[in-house]
Design an enzyme around this catalytic site. Structure first.
Site, PDB file in Angstrom:
ATOM      1  NE  ARG A 102      -3.832   0.664   1.946  1.00 10.57           N
ATOM      2  CZ  ARG A 102      -5.057   0.768   2.489  1.00 10.57           C
ATOM      3  NH1 ARG A 102      -5.235   1.497   3.574  1.00 10.57           N
ATOM      4  NH2 ARG A 102      -6.068   0.146   1.960  1.00 10.57           N
ATOM      5  CG  HIS A 129      -8.425   0.178  -2.728  1.00  7.88           C
ATOM      6  ND1 HIS A 129      -7.664  -0.937  -2.431  1.00  7.88           N
ATOM      7  CD2 HIS A 129      -9.027   0.541  -1.561  1.00  7.88           C
ATOM      8  CE1 HIS A 129      -7.797  -1.221  -1.137  1.00  7.88           C
ATOM      9  NE2 HIS A 129      -8.616  -0.347  -0.595  1.00  7.88           N
ATOM     10  CD  GLN A 132     -13.083  -1.700  -0.451  1.00  8.66           C
ATOM     11  OE1 GLN A 132     -12.318  -1.614   0.498  1.00  8.66           O
ATOM     12  NE2 GLN A 132     -14.285  -2.230  -0.352  1.00  8.66           N
ATOM     13  CG  ASP A 219     -13.409   6.700  -0.850  1.00  7.68           C
ATOM     14  OD1 ASP A 219     -13.334   6.538   0.391  1.00  7.68           O
ATOM     15  OD2 ASP A 219     -12.405   6.728  -1.590  1.00  7.68           O
ATOM     16  CB  CYS A 259     -14.130   1.532   0.190  1.00  6.33           C
ATOM     17  SG  CYS A 259     -13.733   3.288   0.249  1.00  6.33           S
ATOM     18  NE  ARG A 287     -10.443  -4.986   0.754  1.00  5.96           N
ATOM     19  CZ  ARG A 287      -9.648  -4.007   1.200  1.00  5.96           C
ATOM     20  NH1 ARG A 287     -10.154  -2.965   1.786  1.00  5.96           N
ATOM     21  NH2 ARG A 287      -8.337  -4.055   0.999  1.00  5.96           N
TER      22      ARG A 287
HETATM   23  N1  NVA Z   1      -9.825   7.024  -1.236  1.00  3.05           N
HETATM   24  C1  NVA Z   1      -9.470   6.523   0.044  1.00  3.05           C
HETATM   25  C2  NVA Z   1      -9.755   5.050   0.126  1.00  3.05           C
HETATM   26  C3  NVA Z   1      -9.485   4.423   1.456  1.00  3.05           C
HETATM   27  C4  NVA Z   1      -9.759   2.956   1.459  1.00  3.05           C
HETATM   28  C5  NVA Z   1      -8.020   6.811   0.341  1.00  3.05           C
HETATM   29  O1  NVA Z   1      -7.182   6.636  -0.562  1.00  3.05           O
HETATM   30  O2  NVA Z   1      -7.702   7.229   1.447  1.00  3.05           O
HETATM   31  N1   CP Z   2     -11.171   0.091   2.593  1.00  2.00           N
HETATM   32  C1   CP Z   2      -9.904  -0.022   2.998  1.00  2.00           C
HETATM   33  O1   CP Z   2      -8.991  -0.252   2.214  1.00  2.00           O
HETATM   34  O2   CP Z   2      -9.736   0.101   4.342  1.00  2.00           O
HETATM   35  P1   CP Z   2      -8.352   0.273   5.123  1.00  2.00           P
HETATM   36  O3   CP Z   2      -7.784   1.610   4.708  1.00  2.00           O
HETATM   37  O4   CP Z   2      -8.729   0.225   6.555  1.00  2.00           O
HETATM   38  O5   CP Z   2      -7.436  -0.841   4.734  1.00  2.00           O
END
Ligand code: NVA
Ligand code: CP
Length: 300
Positions: A102, A129, A132, A219, A259, A287
């Protein structure tokens, strides 16, 4: 399938295979049927951003599959002190059977896959992502029986989630509408591709996008890394919210997905969130099952 870097790399058939495996693994887990398909295998999980769901579901997933997972924070790794990702990839390839990462730049994930010799799974970048959205597609299939012919409407920032939802949704036979403020549209190349399929619209009109939708999705207005813009974004995105007015124009049976993490009264009202909590937490649970399917496909 060697890696999962982005959904654009997968065919509809590959996505279906992942979802079918995920359904099977969920059934087995529910019925306490062991599935140690990755016995003795180790996954390294590199995190340059925070996580609850991704971290815990990958770690539990590897445990369920008979393997092990290592949590590797960039704060502790030499990568955080400037060691090139290419060297990190070559070293980790000698210890591990797979990497989940990540991070911010999609290029970093692609570089890791290009240089290392083990499968790489994208656990979120600023661009997309994919894990997800595989869980999202699984959840839609579970609740609606199919994804084909459904209308998916995303309301909010044209971000990593939007990019993956457009690609995954269209590949799985949905039409996708996106409502976002001007200047906050999804990735240009993805939109071009989506428009060429004839199953996509992007507008700044929330009610137009939500009309007759079977699935409504939103989101956060400020993603990880955009904390400094959060106050300004609250003004820009005000109105880009799933609320009762939006629910009233969607299909009567419309499901709502998020998400998570969610900001109540920003991108979604607490009322709509709680009315659809069952779907949203099924989605979070999935997930685990969807990622186990990806791990099996890439590492077995
Ligand atoms: N768009 C959000 C998704 C989190 C799962 C982020 O990148 O923080
Ligand atoms: N939706 C998601 O990816 O959650 P986290 O940021 O908690 O991993």
């Amino acid at each position: 399938m060697k890696h999962l870097l982005k959904l654009m790399d997968l065919t509809e058939k590959e996505i279906c295979e992942i979802l079918n495996t995920a359904d099977q693994l969920k059934y087995e887990k529910r019925n306490k049927i062991p599935h140690h398909i990755l016995e003795g295998k180790t996954l390294g999980m590199i995190f340059e951003k925070s996580s609850t769901r991704t971290r815990v579901s990958f770690e539990v997933g590897m445990y369920d599959l008979g393997g092990a997972a290592l949590f590797l924070s960039s704060r502790d790794l030499q990568i955080g002190r400037g060691e090139p990702v290419e060297d990190t990839a070559r070293v980790l390839s000698r210890y591990l059977d797979g990497i989940m990462i990540r991070t911010f730049d999609q290029e970093e994930v692609e570089a890791l896959a290009a240089v290392g010799s083990i499968p790489v799974i994208n656990g979120l970048t600023d661009y997309c992502h994919p894990c997800q959205v595989l869980a999202d597609l699984m959840t839609i299939r579970e609740h609606k029986g199919t994804t084909k012919g459904l209308k998916l409407c995303y309301i909010g920032d044209g971000n990593n989630m939007t990019n993956s939802l457009i690609v995954g949704g269209i590949k799985m036979g949905m039409s996708v509408s996106v409502a976002c403020p001007k200047g906050y549209e999804p990735d240009e190349k993805i939109m071009k591709w989506a428009e060429s399929t004839g199953s996509f619209v992007c507008t700044d009109d929330v009610l137009e996008a939500a009309k007759d939708a079977d699935v409504l999705y939103t989101d956060v207005w400020a993603s990880m890394g955009q904390e400094g813009e959060a106050e300004e974004r609250k003004k820009i995105f005000s109105g880009y919210q799933i609320n009762s007015e939006v629910m009233a124009v969607a299909d009567k049976e419309a499901m709502v997905l998020h998400c998570l993490p969610a900001h109540r009264e920003e991108e979604i009202t607490a009322e709509v969130f709680e009315a659809h909590a069952e779907e949203i937490f099924d989605q979070a649970e999935n997930r685990l099952h969807a990622q186990k399917a990806v791990l099996v496909k890439c590492l077995a």
